[in-house]
Scaffold this active site. Structure first.
Site, PDB file in Angstrom:
ATOM      1  N   ASN A   1       0.943  -1.220   0.025  1.00 22.16           N
ATOM      2  CA  ASN A   1       0.006   0.209   0.121  1.00 22.16           C
ATOM      3  C   ASN A   1       0.720   1.155  -0.153  1.00 22.16           C
ATOM      4  OD1 ASN A   1      -1.798   1.829   0.786  1.00 22.16           O
ATOM      5  ND2 ASN A   1      -0.516   1.981   2.131  1.00 22.16           N
TER       6      ASN A   1
ATOM      7  N   SER B   1      -3.430   2.498  -9.097  1.00 22.60           N
ATOM      8  CA  SER B   1      -4.013   4.127  -9.102  1.00 22.60           C
ATOM      9  C   SER B   1      -4.656   4.318 -10.114  1.00 22.60           C
ATOM     10  CB  SER B   1      -3.311   4.657  -8.731  1.00 22.60           C
ATOM     11  OG  SER B   1      -4.224   6.112  -8.721  1.00 22.60           O
TER      12      SER B   1
ATOM     13  N   TYR C   1       4.353   8.877 -10.929  1.00 22.21           N
ATOM     14  CA  TYR C   1       3.489   8.280 -10.483  1.00 22.21           C
ATOM     15  C   TYR C   1       2.716   7.152 -11.061  1.00 22.21           C
ATOM     16  CZ  TYR C   1      -0.457   7.900  -7.323  1.00 22.21           C
ATOM     17  OH  TYR C   1      -1.486   7.751  -6.131  1.00 22.21           O
ATOM     18  N   ALA C   2       2.466   7.615 -12.537  1.00 23.08           N
ATOM     19  CA  ALA C   2       1.744   6.849 -13.696  1.00 23.08           C
ATOM     20  C   ALA C   2       2.361   5.818 -13.782  1.00 23.08           C
ATOM     21  CB  ALA C   2       1.138   6.933 -14.253  1.00 23.08           C
ATOM     22  N   ALA C   3       3.743   5.579 -13.824  1.00 21.20           N
ATOM     23  CA  ALA C   3       4.882   5.376 -14.734  1.00 21.20           C
ATOM     24  C   ALA C   3       4.594   4.153 -13.434  1.00 21.20           C
ATOM     25  CB  ALA C   3       5.871   5.217 -14.824  1.00 21.20           C
ATOM     26  N   SER C   4       4.410   4.008 -11.996  1.00 21.20           N
ATOM     27  CA  SER C   4       5.309   3.494 -10.621  1.00 21.20           C
ATOM     28  C   SER C   4       4.006   2.697 -10.570  1.00 21.20           C
ATOM     29  CB  SER C   4       5.206   4.548  -9.706  1.00 21.20           C
ATOM     30  OG  SER C   4       3.683   4.818  -9.163  1.00 21.20           O
ATOM     31  N   LYS C   5       2.584   3.311 -10.887  1.00 19.06           N
ATOM     32  CA  LYS C   5       1.037   2.778 -10.703  1.00 19.06           C
ATOM     33  C   LYS C   5       0.904   2.054 -11.787  1.00 19.06           C
ATOM     34  CE  LYS C   5       0.217   4.367  -6.664  1.00 19.06           C
ATOM     35  NZ  LYS C   5       0.293   3.455  -5.530  1.00 19.06           N
TER      36      LYS C   5
ATOM     37  N   ILE D   1     -10.013   9.701  -3.640  1.00 19.34           N
ATOM     38  CA  ILE D   1     -10.160   8.466  -2.380  1.00 19.34           C
ATOM     39  C   ILE D   1     -10.266   9.769  -1.177  1.00 19.34           C
ATOM     40  CG2 ILE D   1      -9.670   6.986  -0.204  1.00 19.34           C
ATOM     41  CD1 ILE D   1     -10.892   6.083  -3.550  1.00 19.34           C
TER      42      ILE D   1
HETATM   43  P1  NAI Z   1      -0.248   8.063   2.440  1.00 15.50           P
HETATM   44  O1  NAI Z   1       0.727   9.776   2.280  1.00 15.50           O
HETATM   45  O2  NAI Z   1      -2.005   8.435   3.397  1.00 15.50           O
HETATM   46  O3  NAI Z   1       0.467   7.425   2.893  1.00 15.50           O
HETATM   47  C1  NAI Z   1       1.113   6.209   2.946  1.00 15.50           C
HETATM   48  C2  NAI Z   1       1.561   5.698   3.756  1.00 15.50           C
HETATM   49  O4  NAI Z   1       2.832   5.143   3.438  1.00 15.50           O
HETATM   50  C3  NAI Z   1       2.106   6.796   5.086  1.00 15.50           C
HETATM   51  O5  NAI Z   1       2.017   6.132   5.918  1.00 15.50           O
HETATM   52  C4  NAI Z   1       4.188   6.553   5.061  1.00 15.50           C
HETATM   53  O6  NAI Z   1       4.513   6.891   5.783  1.00 15.50           O
HETATM   54  C5  NAI Z   1       4.648   5.231   4.550  1.00 15.50           C
HETATM   55  N1  NAI Z   1       5.354   5.190   2.984  1.00 15.50           N
HETATM   56  C6  NAI Z   1       5.805   6.608   2.170  1.00 15.50           C
HETATM   57  N2  NAI Z   1       7.032   6.300   1.628  1.00 15.50           N
HETATM   58  C7  NAI Z   1       6.892   5.295   2.242  1.00 15.50           C
HETATM   59  C8  NAI Z   1       8.829   4.141   2.627  1.00 15.50           C
HETATM   60  N3  NAI Z   1       9.134   4.418   1.720  1.00 15.50           N
HETATM   61  N4  NAI Z   1       8.716   3.282   3.183  1.00 15.50           N
HETATM   62  C9  NAI Z   1       7.737   2.702   4.283  1.00 15.50           C
HETATM   63  N5  NAI Z   1       6.004   3.309   3.982  1.00 15.50           N
HETATM   64  C10 NAI Z   1       5.971   4.653   3.600  1.00 15.50           C
HETATM   65  O7  NAI Z   1      -1.073   7.586   1.420  1.00 15.50           O
HETATM   66  P2  NAI Z   1      -3.035   7.561   1.212  1.00 15.50           P
HETATM   67  O8  NAI Z   1      -3.651   8.207   0.263  1.00 15.50           O
HETATM   68  O9  NAI Z   1      -3.445   6.771   1.998  1.00 15.50           O
HETATM   69  O10 NAI Z   1      -2.585   5.830  -0.279  1.00 15.50           O
HETATM   70  C11 NAI Z   1      -2.472   4.528   0.404  1.00 15.50           C
HETATM   71  C12 NAI Z   1      -2.229   3.831  -1.467  1.00 15.50           C
HETATM   72  O11 NAI Z   1      -3.191   4.156  -2.036  1.00 15.50           O
HETATM   73  C13 NAI Z   1      -0.632   4.879  -1.824  1.00 15.50           C
HETATM   74  O12 NAI Z   1      -0.129   4.285  -2.628  1.00 15.50           O
HETATM   75  C14 NAI Z   1      -1.190   5.407  -2.755  1.00 15.50           C
HETATM   76  O13 NAI Z   1      -1.111   6.085  -4.247  1.00 15.50           O
HETATM   77  C15 NAI Z   1      -2.585   5.064  -3.104  1.00 15.50           C
HETATM   78  N6  NAI Z   1      -3.701   6.085  -3.575  1.00 15.50           N
HETATM   79  C16 NAI Z   1      -4.386   6.625  -2.911  1.00 15.50           C
HETATM   80  C17 NAI Z   1      -5.146   7.815  -3.829  1.00 15.50           C
HETATM   81  C18 NAI Z   1      -5.939   9.051  -2.753  1.00 15.50           C
HETATM   82  O14 NAI Z   1      -7.228   9.170  -3.656  1.00 15.50           O
HETATM   83  N7  NAI Z   1      -5.379   8.725  -1.365  1.00 15.50           N
HETATM   84  C19 NAI Z   1      -5.866   7.285  -4.476  1.00 15.50           C
HETATM   85  C20 NAI Z   1      -5.286   6.356  -5.608  1.00 15.50           C
HETATM   86  C21 NAI Z   1      -4.355   5.134  -5.277  1.00 15.50           C
END
Ligand code: NAI
Length: 243
Positions: free
Chosen positions: A86, A138, A151-155, A184
């Site tokens: 995640n 995503s 970001y899009a490339a990674s996803k 979200i």
């Molecule tokens: P967020 O930024 O609220 O939480 C991400 C978590 O990942 C944080 O706890 C952070 O400390 C941890 N993290 C970041 N880099 C890290 C690393 N190198 N090693 C370990 N932990 C790390 O993000 P959110 O919004 O909860 O998103 C979660 C996932 O869902 C992500 O992959 C995001 O790309 C994806 N996503 C989110 C959307 C949204 O609208 N919020 C939409 C589509 C995808």
């Protein structure tokens, strides 16, 4: 005991947002969850909030840190059934102005991080029945998005990674799927300007943001035996914002 009684999960980035909702739901259903997250301060609060939940500080982009953390999970629990990839970051910018370090960091966390975790977890998952992996991609991994090429490339890469691993381990009973959220509501989206939020909502057939619980519900389904014949799939949870 719940649906996931005796089962053991690793959830990356579970300290907040979508990851935390996933941790909450798995924990409620009896799963022993370990969170791997780089945010030590917020992460530690989880162990108090969810009794029995374990937090390990790790940067998932670091191969050795992930190997060590995952080994610790296996040694403590004696098994490892589920992995939820995640954790993810953004580093937005138009491609001509995108700094090399922003490209590298986003790919290192979002894509190499998933490889690191899958690589570390699989050897233990192979010993379990009905193990499963879910990675959070995503909608922009399928559509692309101006200003988010990295970001899009990674996803998008997560989708290719997951479908390949699904083919490699399907015969061993391990299922590998992807959830692709749309827009979200999280702390991250709280920071968006009213104008940007309104422009997203205007494009959304359901005219509202999704909730973290709506993502967690699908992740939980994909880990469970309720989805026992689903693998190599990308499930959009996006309020109708189709690719
Ligand atoms: P967020 O930024 O609220 O939480 C991400 C978590 O990942 C944080 O706890 C952070 O400390 C941890 N993290 C970041 N880099 C890290 C690393 N190198 N090693 C370990 N932990 C790390 O993000 P959110 O919004 O909860 O998103 C979660 C996932 O869902 C992500 O992959 C995001 O790309 C994806 N996503 C989110 C959307 C949204 O609208 N919020 C939409 C589509 C995808």
């Amino acid at each position: 005991m719940g649906e996931f009684g005796n089962r053991v999960a690793v959830v990356t980035g579970g300290a907040r947002g979508i990851g935390k909702a996933i941790v909450r739901l798995l924990h409620q259903n009896g799963c022993a969850v370990t969170v791997l997250d780089s945010d030590k301060q917020t992460g530690k609060v989880l162990e108090k909030e969810f009794d029995g939940c374990r937090f390990l500080a790790a940067d998932i982009s670091d191969f050795a840190q992930v190997q060590k953390a995952v080994r610790a999970v296996y040694e403590k629990n004696g098994r490892l059934d589920f992995l939820v990839n995640n954790a993810g970051i953004t580093g937005d910018g138009l491609i001509v102005r995108m700094r090399e370090e922003d490209w590298d960091r986003v790919l290192a966390v979002n894509l190499k991080g998933a490889y690191n975790c899958i690589h570390a977890c699989l050897r233990y998952m192979l010993k379990c029945e009905n193990a499963a992996i879910v990675s959070i991609s995503s909608v922009v991994g399928e559509t692309g998005n101006a200003g988010q090429a990295n970001y899009a490339a990674s996803k998008a890469g997560l989708i290719g990674l997951s479908r390949s691993v699904a083919k490699e381990v399907g015969g061993r009973g391990i299922r590998v799927n992807v959830v692709a959220p749309g827009f979200i509501h999280t702390e991250m989206t709280d920071d968006l300007s009213d104008e940007i939020r309104a422009s997203y909502l205007a494009r959304l057939p359901m005219k509202r943001e999704g909730t973290v619980e709506e993502i967690a519900a699908v992740v939980s389904f994909l880990l469970s035996e309720r989805s026992s014949y689903i693998t190599g799939q990308v499930i959009g949870v996006n309020g109708g914002l189709y690719p």
